[in-house]
Each structure stands twice: as C-alpha cells, then as structure tokens.
Design a protein around this motif. Sequence first.
Motif, PDB file in Angstrom:
ATOM      1  N   ILE A   6       0.861  -1.306   0.117  1.00  0.00           N
ATOM      2  CA  ILE A   6       0.065  -0.062   0.201  1.00  0.00           C
ATOM      3  C   ILE A   6       0.768   1.285  -0.057  1.00  0.00           C
ATOM      4  N   SER A   7       0.561   2.317  -0.855  1.00  0.00           N
ATOM      5  CA  SER A   7       1.316   3.349  -0.917  1.00  0.00           C
ATOM      6  C   SER A   7       0.844   4.513  -0.014  1.00  0.00           C
ATOM      7  N   ARG A   8      -0.374   4.555   0.194  1.00  0.00           N
ATOM      8  CA  ARG A   8      -1.101   5.422   1.197  1.00  0.00           C
ATOM      9  C   ARG A   8      -2.550   4.862   1.613  1.00  0.00           C
ATOM     10  N   ILE A   9      -2.467   4.967   2.988  1.00  0.00           N
ATOM     11  CA  ILE A   9      -3.986   4.748   3.451  1.00  0.00           C
ATOM     12  C   ILE A   9      -4.642   6.285   3.855  1.00  0.00           C
ATOM     13  N   LEU A  10      -5.836   6.378   3.417  1.00  0.00           N
ATOM     14  CA  LEU A  10      -6.620   7.466   3.906  1.00  0.00           C
ATOM     15  C   LEU A  10      -7.442   7.267   4.939  1.00  0.00           C
ATOM     16  N   THR A  11      -7.439   7.568   6.129  1.00  0.00           N
ATOM     17  CA  THR A  11      -8.203   7.226   7.239  1.00  0.00           C
ATOM     18  C   THR A  11      -8.759   8.517   7.723  1.00  0.00           C
ATOM     19  N   GLY A  12     -10.104   8.156   8.386  1.00  0.00           N
ATOM     20  CA  GLY A  12     -10.771   9.311   8.760  1.00  0.00           C
ATOM     21  C   GLY A  12     -12.081   8.965   9.001  1.00  0.00           C
ATOM     22  N   HIS A  13     -12.906   8.337   8.180  1.00  0.00           N
ATOM     23  CA  HIS A  13     -14.173   7.791   8.133  1.00  0.00           C
ATOM     24  C   HIS A  13     -14.540   7.128   9.238  1.00  0.00           C
ATOM     25  N   LYS A  14     -15.705   7.120   9.962  1.00  0.00           N
ATOM     26  CA  LYS A  14     -16.042   6.511  10.914  1.00  0.00           C
ATOM     27  C   LYS A  14     -17.248   5.445  10.528  1.00  0.00           C
ATOM     28  N   GLY A  15     -17.335   5.137   9.489  1.00  0.00           N
ATOM     29  CA  GLY A  15     -18.164   4.067   8.883  1.00  0.00           C
ATOM     30  C   GLY A  15     -17.411   3.580   7.588  1.00  0.00           C
ATOM     31  N   TYR A  16     -17.937   2.538   7.143  1.00  0.00           N
ATOM     32  CA  TYR A  16     -17.373   1.757   5.697  1.00  0.00           C
ATOM     33  C   TYR A  16     -17.307   2.743   4.610  1.00  0.00           C
ATOM     34  N   VAL A  17     -16.301   2.523   3.823  1.00  0.00           N
ATOM     35  CA  VAL A  17     -16.061   3.404   2.575  1.00  0.00           C
ATOM     36  C   VAL A  17     -16.887   2.628   1.327  1.00  0.00           C
ATOM     37  N   SER A  18     -17.893   3.344   0.849  1.00  0.00           N
ATOM     38  CA  SER A  18     -18.856   2.850  -0.154  1.00  0.00           C
ATOM     39  C   SER A  18     -18.446   2.975  -1.413  1.00  0.00           C
ATOM     40  N   SER A  19     -17.956   4.335  -1.519  1.00  0.00           N
ATOM     41  CA  SER A  19     -17.613   4.652  -3.098  1.00  0.00           C
ATOM     42  C   SER A  19     -16.338   5.503  -3.057  1.00  0.00           C
ATOM     43  N   CYS A  20     -15.417   5.507  -4.176  1.00  0.00           N
ATOM     44  CA  CYS A  20     -14.500   6.351  -4.294  1.00  0.00           C
ATOM     45  C   CYS A  20     -14.125   6.646  -5.575  1.00  0.00           C
ATOM     46  N   GLN A  21     -13.821   7.789  -5.857  1.00  0.00           N
ATOM     47  CA  GLN A  21     -13.652   8.371  -7.337  1.00  0.00           C
ATOM     48  C   GLN A  21     -12.285   9.548  -7.173  1.00  0.00           C
ATOM     49  N   PHE A  22     -11.395   9.194  -7.990  1.00  0.00           N
ATOM     50  CA  PHE A  22     -10.448  10.584  -8.379  1.00  0.00           C
ATOM     51  C   PHE A  22     -10.896  11.551  -8.844  1.00  0.00           C
ATOM     52  N   VAL A  23     -10.726  12.772  -8.612  1.00  0.00           N
ATOM     53  CA  VAL A  23     -10.960  13.866  -9.444  1.00  0.00           C
ATOM     54  C   VAL A  23     -10.264  13.889 -10.703  1.00  0.00           C
ATOM     55  N   PRO A  24     -11.324  14.042 -11.846  1.00  0.00           N
ATOM     56  CA  PRO A  24     -10.527  13.726 -13.445  1.00  0.00           C
ATOM     57  C   PRO A  24      -9.330  14.642 -13.466  1.00  0.00           C
ATOM     58  N   ASP A  25      -9.170  15.839 -13.052  1.00  0.00           N
ATOM     59  CA  ASP A  25      -8.118  16.869 -13.657  1.00  0.00           C
ATOM     60  C   ASP A  25      -7.220  17.164 -12.474  1.00  0.00           C
ATOM     61  N   GLN A  26      -7.311  16.192 -11.508  1.00  0.00           N
ATOM     62  CA  GLN A  26      -6.424  16.557 -10.258  1.00  0.00           C
ATOM     63  C   GLN A  26      -5.852  15.329  -9.992  1.00  0.00           C
ATOM     64  N   GLU A  27      -4.905  14.978 -10.195  1.00  0.00           N
ATOM     65  CA  GLU A  27      -4.386  13.354  -9.789  1.00  0.00           C
ATOM     66  C   GLU A  27      -4.210  13.086  -8.661  1.00  0.00           C
ATOM     67  N   THR A  28      -3.984  14.194  -7.431  1.00  0.00           N
ATOM     68  CA  THR A  28      -3.958  14.143  -6.425  1.00  0.00           C
ATOM     69  C   THR A  28      -5.028  14.269  -5.417  1.00  0.00           C
ATOM     70  N   ARG A  29      -6.152  14.301  -5.729  1.00  0.00           N
ATOM     71  CA  ARG A  29      -7.341  14.581  -5.276  1.00  0.00           C
ATOM     72  C   ARG A  29      -8.333  13.298  -5.483  1.00  0.00           C
ATOM     73  N   LEU A  30      -9.156  12.926  -4.369  1.00  0.00           N
ATOM     74  CA  LEU A  30      -9.722  11.802  -4.429  1.00  0.00           C
ATOM     75  C   LEU A  30     -11.119  12.251  -3.466  1.00  0.00           C
ATOM     76  N   ILE A  31     -12.315  11.736  -3.818  1.00  0.00           N
ATOM     77  CA  ILE A  31     -13.501  11.765  -3.053  1.00  0.00           C
ATOM     78  C   ILE A  31     -13.928  10.502  -2.538  1.00  0.00           C
ATOM     79  N   THR A  32     -14.490  10.380  -1.296  1.00  0.00           N
ATOM     80  CA  THR A  32     -15.081   9.006  -0.827  1.00  0.00           C
ATOM     81  C   THR A  32     -16.218   9.470  -0.353  1.00  0.00           C
ATOM     82  N   SER A  33     -17.241   8.319  -0.209  1.00  0.00           N
ATOM     83  CA  SER A  33     -18.460   8.374   0.322  1.00  0.00           C
ATOM     84  C   SER A  33     -18.393   7.379   1.507  1.00  0.00           C
TER      85      SER A  33
END
Length: 386
Positions: A148-175
């Motif tokens: 694993i190169s990076r773990i994004l932690t902070g949610h208090k419940g399961y991660v249901s969906s994730c998607q990278f921001v199309p024009d920003q390689e370093t941005r990602l949105i989770t639900s």
Amino acid sequence: MSVAELKERHIAATATVNALRERLKQRRQALLDTDVAGYARSHGKTAICFGSTDLVCCRTLQGHTGKVYSLDWTLERNRIVSASQDGRLIVWNALTSQKTHAIKLHCAWVMTCAFAPNGQSVACGGLDSACSIFNLNSQVDRDGNIPISRILTGHKGYVSSCQFVPDQETRLITSSGDQTCVLWDVTTGQRISVFGGEFPSGHTTDVLSVSINSSNSNMFVSGSCDATARLWDTRIASRAVRTYHGHEGDVNAVKFFPDGQRFGTGSNDGTCRLFDMRTGHQLQIYSQQHGNNDNDVPIATSIAFSISGRLLFAGYSNGDCYAWDTLVAEVVLNLGSLQNSHEGRISCLGLSADGSALCTGSWDKNLKIWMETVVLKLMVERMAFH
C-alpha cells in the motif's frame, strides 16, 4: 417530561413531517407539466431500434473467487480494475482478458475501486473504513504483493464509493456509511473537506455512491440510504448545494449525464431517474411494470450513460441489465436475456472512456465486456491487419 409524553410528541412530529413531505411532493408534481418522454413523443420521437445481435458479450473475465462488487476503466480503453469479496483487486487487459495485477487486500470486505486519471494507481475501500491507494509500478514484496502506498483514514463508517477527481491526480472523493463524503489529498493523506455529517443539509443516513462532474470537477453528486441525492461544491463544504427528492428507497448509484447539467440515479425502489442539476426537477422516471408485491421489484444497483447520453445502462439485482432509451423512457435491450449473460445480481457496470465497450460485474464472480457487433468487427479487422 415523561416517556409517554415524549413518545406522543415524537409521533405528532413524525406525522407533521410526513404531511409536509406529501404536500411538497404534490406541489413539485404540479409544477412539472411534462417529462422528457412525453415531450419527445409529442415531437414524434421514437425509440432506438436495437436487435438482440447488435450488442454481444465478447469477453468474460474470470479469475475472482468471490462476488464482484466494483469495477472501473482507465481513461485509455484497454484496462479495467475490479474488486471482489475474495479480497483481491485485479487489473485486467480488456483486449486480451489477461490479468496484469492481482492485489491481495488486508481487508477482504472491499466495496469500491477506482483508477487514478493517469492509470498508474488504483484506490479501494470497504468495511475497514479506510481508502487504500496502490501504485501499480511499485516493486512487489517477498510474497509477490504490491504494498500500500497510502492509506486514507478518518471515516467512522465503511467506505462505499471512491472516485479520483478527473483533472487533479492528487485529489480523491469518498463516500461512507458515516453519512459523509470526504475530499482527500492523496499525496499527504489528509482530509481537505468533509461534506455532511454535523451540517444540517447533509445526508441523514449512509452515503452509498458519488459521481464527479467531468465538465466542472468542483461539483459532485451523492446518493444515500435516505432516498435522496445531493449536489455538492468542493469550494463550499459546509452545506449541500441542492437536495433531490423522488426515490422511495436507497439511492444505490448516481452518475452525471455527459453534458454535466443532469444526472441519473438508481434505487432500491426499482427505478432509475433523471434529474436536472440546476432546477432540482425530476425530468424522467425509468421503470418497468411489476406485480403488486414489492419483493418482486428488482433493485437498480448501478448505472452508466452512453457517450451521447441517449442510452442509460442499468444493472439490477435479478441479473437484468437494461439499455434504456433516455429520450422516450423505453427499454431497447436487456443484456440479461442475451447469450452468455450473467447468472447473478449485476453489482456494477461502466463504459470505456471512448464509449465503445460496456463492462458488467456480477455476484456470479465474473465480469463481462459487451460491444456493438460493428465495433467488434472493426477491432478484429484492425488486430488482424497489425
């Protein structure tokens, strides 16, 4: 105040809320003089003609030993990543059906996966409440696994969906099941913004899906178990821009229309719907007639639009995969009735970036790639030429 009095107040408040909700529903309906299909038919539009041999299954991707839950295409056409209950991410060459990577996960209960815009990294999340990032170019460890190169932690419940921001390689949105969506900086692993949660305009139950607007990557829409979809602006994290009502069950899937001005939804109530992002109006319902028993209605699990937006592909819990004509609201093809169709629930689907191929994933542990016969013939001829 006694418990009995509190219960009475709660019942009265619930009745008031339900009455207001019904009045809003009636008022909203009164403002809608027609829907997309009614307008199209009044102008002589008819459904697309699709034969049973016009779309065929040209590849079956076999390798998972558990239910397939999620898939995503790279921006170039030939690679797919899939996530399964077997605790693995598999990266496939869609042209050859070969596996290029098989990534063993620390948590087998994975629910979502996504490619980074550059195709060099993949993200996944699930019941461990984290989003894990893997660099496909990393050296494997002694056991042959990619670290694993990076773990994004902070949610208090399961991660249901994730998607990278199309024009920003370093941005990602989770639900997440914690009722929020989060915008992350993948480089640092830090949360940039949280959407919902303590804010009153946020979702009131689990958030199940997100879709980022490719025309304006500051905007994204989310779907939730509270039967609503909500529009967010990453520059205004404190509140939802708009809330969209209409569904009577969990909103399992959301997807922006190609023009970026509308979006579609798929729900436990068995319907798919099209909403106008700007006005908040529901433009169309895509629904088949079923029996009176609610248990007979298949759940809409996943959706995707064709490049033109004329077709809406929708996967269902009974193994059907409808191609809806979005203009006249008619099913023009059911992939579930074709040869080599899935034998279980359609859990995920997606179109290649150029729109030439559709991939479906299922609880039958397989993924299938569907193409129009004309496109398939051209590909075969091109491969033979080279």
